[in-house]
Design an enzyme around this catalytic site. Structure first.
Site, PDB file in Angstrom:
ATOM      1  N   HIS A   1      73.566   4.853  50.485  1.00  0.00           N
ATOM      2  CA  HIS A   1      74.316   3.683  50.968  1.00  0.00           C
ATOM      3  C   HIS A   1      75.718   4.091  51.400  1.00  0.00           C
ATOM      4  CE1 HIS A   1      71.685   1.180  48.057  1.00  0.00           C
ATOM      5  NE2 HIS A   1      71.331   0.813  49.268  1.00  0.00           N
TER       6      HIS A   1
ATOM      7  N   LYS B   1      65.364 -13.091  43.127  1.00  0.00           N
ATOM      8  CA  LYS B   1      64.986 -11.677  42.947  1.00  0.00           C
ATOM      9  C   LYS B   1      65.669 -11.123  41.710  1.00  0.00           C
ATOM     10  CE  LYS B   1      63.815  -9.552  47.377  1.00  0.00           C
ATOM     11  NZ  LYS B   1      64.317  -8.619  48.390  1.00  0.00           N
TER      12      LYS B   1
ATOM     13  N   ARG C   1      65.858   5.417  56.239  1.00  0.00           N
ATOM     14  CA  ARG C   1      65.584   6.563  55.366  1.00  0.00           C
ATOM     15  C   ARG C   1      64.512   7.447  55.992  1.00  0.00           C
ATOM     16  NH1 ARG C   1      66.233   2.828  50.211  1.00  0.00           N
ATOM     17  NH2 ARG C   1      65.517   1.389  51.786  1.00  0.00           N
TER      18      ARG C   1
ATOM     19  N   SER D   1      67.555   3.083  45.636  1.00  0.00           N
ATOM     20  CA  SER D   1      68.023   2.436  44.405  1.00  0.00           C
ATOM     21  C   SER D   1      66.878   2.323  43.404  1.00  0.00           C
ATOM     22  CB  SER D   1      68.550   1.031  44.701  1.00  0.00           C
ATOM     23  OG  SER D   1      69.655   1.091  45.546  1.00  0.00           O
TER      24      SER D   1
HETATM   25  P1  ADP Z   1      67.168  -3.712  50.864  1.00  0.00           P
HETATM   26  O1  ADP Z   1      68.359  -4.451  51.409  1.00  0.00           O
HETATM   27  O2  ADP Z   1      66.180  -3.323  51.921  1.00  0.00           O
HETATM   28  O3  ADP Z   1      66.567  -4.348  49.671  1.00  0.00           O
HETATM   29  P2  ADP Z   1      69.018  -1.764  49.925  1.00  0.00           P
HETATM   30  O4  ADP Z   1      69.916  -2.821  49.491  1.00  0.00           O
HETATM   31  O5  ADP Z   1      68.788  -0.667  48.948  1.00  0.00           O
HETATM   32  O6  ADP Z   1      67.632  -2.302  50.329  1.00  0.00           O
HETATM   33  O7  ADP Z   1      69.492  -1.080  51.265  1.00  0.00           O
HETATM   34  C1  ADP Z   1      70.371  -1.654  52.181  1.00  0.00           C
HETATM   35  C2  ADP Z   1      70.357  -0.809  53.421  1.00  0.00           C
HETATM   36  O8  ADP Z   1      70.681   0.525  53.103  1.00  0.00           O
HETATM   37  C3  ADP Z   1      68.995  -0.738  54.133  1.00  0.00           C
HETATM   38  O9  ADP Z   1      69.225  -0.728  55.519  1.00  0.00           O
HETATM   39  C4  ADP Z   1      68.445   0.589  53.708  1.00  0.00           C
HETATM   40  O10 ADP Z   1      67.560   1.126  54.660  1.00  0.00           O
HETATM   41  C5  ADP Z   1      69.726   1.400  53.647  1.00  0.00           C
HETATM   42  N1  ADP Z   1      69.585   2.567  52.791  1.00  0.00           N
HETATM   43  C6  ADP Z   1      69.404   2.580  51.479  1.00  0.00           C
HETATM   44  N2  ADP Z   1      69.318   3.847  51.019  1.00  0.00           N
HETATM   45  C7  ADP Z   1      69.461   4.658  52.095  1.00  0.00           C
HETATM   46  C8  ADP Z   1      69.456   6.076  52.305  1.00  0.00           C
HETATM   47  N3  ADP Z   1      69.289   6.929  51.304  1.00  0.00           N
HETATM   48  N4  ADP Z   1      69.614   6.539  53.557  1.00  0.00           N
HETATM   49  C9  ADP Z   1      69.762   5.684  54.590  1.00  0.00           C
HETATM   50  N5  ADP Z   1      69.782   4.343  54.469  1.00  0.00           N
HETATM   51  C10 ADP Z   1      69.632   3.831  53.234  1.00  0.00           C
END
Ligand code: ADP
Length: 172
Positions: A20, A44, A93, A130
């Site tokens: 992130h 959630k 990712r 996460s």
């Molecule tokens: P979501 O909102 O899909 O439940 P997250 O809150 O974990 O998931 O992720 C928010 C954003 O960060 C999403 O666009 C996700 O693809 C991106 N993201 C999370 N981890 C990574 C990573 N390691 N590399 C690139 N993008 C990431």
């Protein structure tokens, strides 16, 4: 004078990872202003409360002068429009993210006209999620290569608490 480009990076951030943070840094370099928006979805279950997730992201982004951190409820596109932003920033990712992200981007554009910009993270952190961070931490593993130091400390503290607060997830 050219228009100021504001982007919103929405997510759950349960908790913030180095993946992130890489996307936040890239977004801060690409846009005039970046708002990291922590989703507050009471339906959630999350390991960290919205306030805790917000505080962890705030601390990580403290040194980035054009980054603001906020939380929001409801539709992401409504939040984006309310804050004068024109773009949703998302990270990718691997190809498994693509199908869902593509569907989400098209849905958001259809209902609001707001575009989504995808950024690829540094390949050294692009695999981090996460979900796996929570799982590794819950089983007593070392997450220091996956999250910033203050998030690791918060995970330790949280997981030392009552186990009933942990979301149920499949084993690794
Ligand atoms: P979501 O909102 O899909 O439940 P997250 O809150 O974990 O998931 O992720 C928010 C954003 O960060 C999403 O666009 C996700 O693809 C991106 N993201 C999370 N981890 C990574 C990573 N390691 N590399 C690139 N993008 C990431």
């Amino acid at each position: 004078m050219s228009q100021i480009r504001v982007a919103v990076f929405p997510g759950v951030f349960d908790p913030l990872t180095l993946g992130h943070l890489d996307i936040i840094r890239r977004g801060a370099a690409l846009f005039d202003r970046l708002i990291v928006a922590v989703a507050n979805n009471p339906a959630k279950q999350s390991l960290f409360s919205t306030e805790e997730r917000l505080a962890l992201v705030r601390r990580a982004a403290a040194g980035l002068r054009n980054v603001a951190v906020d939380s929001y409820k409801g539709l992401t596109v409504q939040y984006v429009a309310r804050h004068g932003a024109s773009v949703i920033l998302r990270g990718l990712r691997q190809h498994s993210d693509f199908q869902y992200e593509y569907q989400l981007a098209l849905t958001n554009r259809t209902i609001s006209g707001i575009e989504t910009v995808f950024v690829a993270a540094d390949e050294r952190v692009a695999y981090i999620s996460s979900h796996l961070v929570r799982e590794v931490a819950a089983l007593g593993g070392d997450v220091s290569g996956l999250v910033p130091k203050h998030v690791r400390a918060a995970l330790r503290k949280k997981l030392a608490g009552p186990p009933c607060r942990r979301p149920i997830e499949p084993p690794l």
